[in-house]
Design a protein around this motif. Structure first.
Motif, PDB file in Angstrom:
ATOM      1  N   ILE A  59      11.487  31.886 -18.874  1.00  0.00           N
ATOM      2  CA  ILE A  59      11.986  31.541 -17.047  1.00  0.00           C
ATOM      3  C   ILE A  59      13.385  31.376 -17.251  1.00  0.00           C
ATOM      4  O   ILE A  59      14.130  31.709 -16.463  1.00  0.00           O
ATOM      5  CB  ILE A  59      11.125  30.466 -16.566  1.00  0.00           C
ATOM      6  CG1 ILE A  59       9.741  30.872 -16.359  1.00  0.00           C
ATOM      7  CG2 ILE A  59      11.691  30.106 -15.126  1.00  0.00           C
ATOM      8  CD1 ILE A  59       8.776  29.670 -15.850  1.00  0.00           C
ATOM      9  N   GLU A  60      13.980  30.044 -18.059  1.00  0.00           N
ATOM     10  CA  GLU A  60      15.160  29.624 -18.034  1.00  0.00           C
ATOM     11  C   GLU A  60      16.347  30.785 -18.540  1.00  0.00           C
ATOM     12  O   GLU A  60      17.450  30.958 -17.989  1.00  0.00           O
ATOM     13  CB  GLU A  60      15.377  28.528 -19.242  1.00  0.00           C
ATOM     14  CG  GLU A  60      14.822  27.259 -18.697  1.00  0.00           C
ATOM     15  CD  GLU A  60      14.736  26.164 -19.633  1.00  0.00           C
ATOM     16  OE1 GLU A  60      15.117  26.420 -20.676  1.00  0.00           O
ATOM     17  OE2 GLU A  60      13.955  25.029 -19.521  1.00  0.00           O
ATOM     18  N   SER A  61      15.714  31.682 -19.612  1.00  0.00           N
ATOM     19  CA  SER A  61      16.454  32.857 -19.774  1.00  0.00           C
ATOM     20  C   SER A  61      16.811  33.762 -19.001  1.00  0.00           C
ATOM     21  O   SER A  61      17.376  35.050 -18.844  1.00  0.00           O
ATOM     22  CB  SER A  61      16.279  33.380 -21.112  1.00  0.00           C
ATOM     23  OG  SER A  61      14.910  34.000 -21.047  1.00  0.00           O
ATOM     24  N   GLY A  62      15.659  34.019 -17.824  1.00  0.00           N
ATOM     25  CA  GLY A  62      15.566  34.809 -16.862  1.00  0.00           C
ATOM     26  C   GLY A  62      14.761  36.151 -17.342  1.00  0.00           C
ATOM     27  O   GLY A  62      14.750  37.245 -16.632  1.00  0.00           O
ATOM     28  N   ASN A  63      14.302  36.109 -18.513  1.00  0.00           N
ATOM     29  CA  ASN A  63      13.402  37.084 -19.274  1.00  0.00           C
ATOM     30  C   ASN A  63      11.964  37.589 -18.447  1.00  0.00           C
ATOM     31  O   ASN A  63      11.306  38.371 -18.952  1.00  0.00           O
ATOM     32  CB  ASN A  63      13.061  37.171 -20.582  1.00  0.00           C
ATOM     33  CG  ASN A  63      14.497  37.222 -21.349  1.00  0.00           C
ATOM     34  OD1 ASN A  63      15.748  37.870 -20.637  1.00  0.00           O
ATOM     35  ND2 ASN A  63      14.624  37.061 -22.630  1.00  0.00           N
ATOM     36  N   ILE A  64      11.486  36.478 -17.772  1.00  0.00           N
ATOM     37  CA  ILE A  64      10.201  36.513 -17.282  1.00  0.00           C
ATOM     38  C   ILE A  64      10.072  36.121 -15.710  1.00  0.00           C
ATOM     39  O   ILE A  64      10.761  35.128 -15.365  1.00  0.00           O
ATOM     40  CB  ILE A  64       9.165  35.829 -17.961  1.00  0.00           C
ATOM     41  CG1 ILE A  64       7.779  36.277 -17.685  1.00  0.00           C
ATOM     42  CG2 ILE A  64       9.271  34.278 -17.741  1.00  0.00           C
ATOM     43  CD1 ILE A  64       6.827  35.697 -18.554  1.00  0.00           C
ATOM     44  N   GLU A  65       9.355  36.854 -14.928  1.00  0.00           N
ATOM     45  CA  GLU A  65       9.255  36.381 -13.456  1.00  0.00           C
ATOM     46  C   GLU A  65       7.822  36.490 -13.340  1.00  0.00           C
ATOM     47  O   GLU A  65       7.022  37.190 -13.903  1.00  0.00           O
ATOM     48  CB  GLU A  65       9.840  37.294 -12.498  1.00  0.00           C
ATOM     49  CG  GLU A  65      11.334  37.388 -12.673  1.00  0.00           C
ATOM     50  CD  GLU A  65      12.012  38.456 -11.862  1.00  0.00           C
ATOM     51  OE1 GLU A  65      11.615  38.835 -10.727  1.00  0.00           O
ATOM     52  OE2 GLU A  65      13.123  39.060 -12.221  1.00  0.00           O
ATOM     53  N   PHE A  66       7.162  36.033 -12.085  1.00  0.00           N
ATOM     54  CA  PHE A  66       5.724  35.895 -11.844  1.00  0.00           C
ATOM     55  C   PHE A  66       5.746  36.276 -10.289  1.00  0.00           C
ATOM     56  O   PHE A  66       6.675  35.916  -9.364  1.00  0.00           O
ATOM     57  CB  PHE A  66       5.186  34.703 -12.203  1.00  0.00           C
ATOM     58  CG  PHE A  66       5.130  34.361 -13.420  1.00  0.00           C
ATOM     59  CD1 PHE A  66       4.369  34.597 -14.334  1.00  0.00           C
ATOM     60  CD2 PHE A  66       6.330  33.440 -13.893  1.00  0.00           C
ATOM     61  CE1 PHE A  66       4.281  34.224 -15.683  1.00  0.00           C
ATOM     62  CE2 PHE A  66       6.032  32.784 -15.167  1.00  0.00           C
ATOM     63  CZ  PHE A  66       5.406  33.586 -16.056  1.00  0.00           C
ATOM     64  N   THR A  67       4.856  37.366  -9.817  1.00  0.00           N
ATOM     65  CA  THR A  67       4.671  37.632  -8.734  1.00  0.00           C
ATOM     66  C   THR A  67       3.388  37.995  -8.334  1.00  0.00           C
ATOM     67  O   THR A  67       2.611  38.381  -8.897  1.00  0.00           O
ATOM     68  CB  THR A  67       5.550  38.822  -8.288  1.00  0.00           C
ATOM     69  OG1 THR A  67       5.729  39.138  -6.881  1.00  0.00           O
ATOM     70  CG2 THR A  67       5.487  40.209  -9.179  1.00  0.00           C
ATOM     71  N   THR A  68       3.264  38.156  -7.035  1.00  0.00           N
ATOM     72  CA  THR A  68       1.758  39.067  -6.318  1.00  0.00           C
ATOM     73  C   THR A  68       2.119  40.298  -5.910  1.00  0.00           C
ATOM     74  O   THR A  68       1.136  40.985  -5.667  1.00  0.00           O
ATOM     75  CB  THR A  68       1.086  37.968  -5.242  1.00  0.00           C
ATOM     76  OG1 THR A  68       2.067  38.097  -4.206  1.00  0.00           O
ATOM     77  CG2 THR A  68       0.797  36.620  -5.789  1.00  0.00           C
ATOM     78  N   ASP A  69       3.377  40.667  -5.955  1.00  0.00           N
ATOM     79  CA  ASP A  69       3.827  42.125  -5.705  1.00  0.00           C
ATOM     80  C   ASP A  69       3.348  43.099  -6.624  1.00  0.00           C
ATOM     81  O   ASP A  69       4.430  43.351  -7.392  1.00  0.00           O
ATOM     82  CB  ASP A  69       4.750  41.903  -5.361  1.00  0.00           C
ATOM     83  CG  ASP A  69       5.477  43.252  -4.419  1.00  0.00           C
ATOM     84  OD1 ASP A  69       4.729  44.294  -4.625  1.00  0.00           O
ATOM     85  OD2 ASP A  69       6.482  43.207  -3.633  1.00  0.00           O
ATOM     86  N   LEU A  70       2.374  43.825  -6.708  1.00  0.00           N
ATOM     87  CA  LEU A  70       2.046  44.782  -7.596  1.00  0.00           C
ATOM     88  C   LEU A  70       3.058  45.978  -7.498  1.00  0.00           C
ATOM     89  O   LEU A  70       3.592  46.549  -8.712  1.00  0.00           O
ATOM     90  CB  LEU A  70       0.724  45.386  -7.386  1.00  0.00           C
ATOM     91  CG  LEU A  70       0.132  46.551  -8.357  1.00  0.00           C
ATOM     92  CD1 LEU A  70       0.401  46.114  -9.726  1.00  0.00           C
ATOM     93  CD2 LEU A  70      -1.050  47.161  -7.986  1.00  0.00           C
ATOM     94  N   GLY A  71       3.608  46.321  -6.395  1.00  0.00           N
ATOM     95  CA  GLY A  71       4.594  47.229  -6.190  1.00  0.00           C
ATOM     96  C   GLY A  71       5.944  46.769  -6.989  1.00  0.00           C
ATOM     97  O   GLY A  71       6.536  48.021  -7.575  1.00  0.00           O
TER      98      GLY A  71
END
Length: 333
Positions: free
Chosen positions: A59-71
């Motif tokens: 998360i700190e490196s910006g390499n991963i995100e989390f979302t509910t938006d499949l599109g």
């Protein structure tokens, strides 16, 4: 590479976090809003040694995100992992409704450049073609909606060109409690596909792991990468778990005999485990299978055999030894 992991259960979250840790740009998608909020805060919804630290670093490196938006996830990813659960049904077969929903959802959002859709979920043998069909159905549904919205009055459906994609089977071999370690130190990586471009992209994705750049012992030879057709890759997962389950049932059968003849099963297990052809793993008598993967996968494999007119007598016997003899063995595991 740009990666989307759909499903943040045990397999999905570990896969996404570890791929982000080795430098890929990962979006993890889940339909549970509270769970996504938790992960955005750097907190893992499951306990797995080392996972929270890897998540926070990514998360700190910006390499991963989390979302509910499949599109958003589908648009982002060059490689799309399907990593949702396939729990057992009362009949013993796998419940694939979640895989179907995700595959259809991918199709409704699929557009633009070439994508590799990866089955990480443990799915019935032969599911690769089925997933492709469901994705195509999803594409068709979206295009029909677009045509209707465009005001076509002739009643004809004008389909666009099908977006380019291929399906790859990439079974997981993770153990609860050591899943992060297993990801970075695998015995092998299995890739099922007949498409050279898809396989090349998967090899590029896993290159840092294959080259042991994040391994506990980086001096070891590269991780073996086995390339097969899709059905063989799917079968490898079931066969591996069925073999290990049978090995446990075997030593428990031996333990029952030892009790009657006055032998010490721990010494017997040690003696046969020193044989390099056998090995000492999964020879601890009395513990049973435990967990969820062994009973679920053995049950599914027996059910598949039944579907194709073959009685898997050895596997059914392994089930009986593990859980007790029952005519309704499939309902017990």
């Amino acid at each position: 590479m740009r990666v989307c992991v759909i499903g943040t259960g045990y397999v999905g979250l570990v896969t996404g976090a570890c791929l982000a840790h080795i430098g890929h740009q990962v979006i993890c998608v889940d339909n549970n809003e509270e769970k996504v909020k938790l992960m955005k805060a750097g907190r893992s919804p499951i306990f797995e040694p080392g996972l929270s630290e890897i998540m926070q670093s990514a998360i700190e490196s910006g390499n991963i995100e989390f979302t509910t938006d499949l599109g958003a996830g589908v648009a982002h990813g060059e490689i799309l992992f399907i990593a949702v659960g396939t729990p057992p049904l009362p009949t013993g077969e796998s419940d694939t409704r979640y895989v179907e929903a995700v595959a259809r959802g991918i199709g409704t959002h699929l557009n633009g450049g070439y994508k590799v859709i990866v089955n990480k979920s443990t799915v019935p043998i032969g599911s690769g073609d089925w997933v492709r069909m469901i994705v195509v159905d999803g594409v068709a549904e979206r295009q029909k909606v677009l045509v209707t919205a465009g005001g076509t009055s002739s009643g004809e459906v004008v389909l666009e060109k099908l977006p380019a994609f291929d399906v790859v089977s990439n079974p997981e071999f993770l153990r609860e409690g050591s899943a992060v370690y297993d990801t970075f130190n695998p015995d092998r990586i299995v890739l099922g596909s007949n498409n050279h471009k898809a396989i090349a992209m998967m090899k590029e994705l896993y290159a840092p792991i294959v080259e042991r750049k994040f391994a506990a012992d980086q001096s070891l030879p590269p991780v073996p990468v086995l390339v097969t057709d899709i059905s063989s890759a799917e079968m490898i997962k079931y066969a591996a778990n069925a073999f290990l389950a049978t090995k446990i049932s075997f030593i428990n059968e031996v333990a029952n005999i030892c009790d009657r003849v006055g032998a010490d099963v721990t010494q017997v297990a040690k003696g046969i485990g020193l044989d390099s052809r056998i090995g000492n793993k999964f020879l601890q008598a009395g513990i049973g299978w435990g967990g969820s993967c062994f009973p679920k996968d053995v049950s599914a494999l027996v059910h598949t055999a039944d579907d194709y007119g073959y009685e898997a007598q050895l596997l059914k016997s392994a089930v009986s030894v593990n859980g007790g003899v029952s005519e309704n063995w499939a309902l017990q595991i």
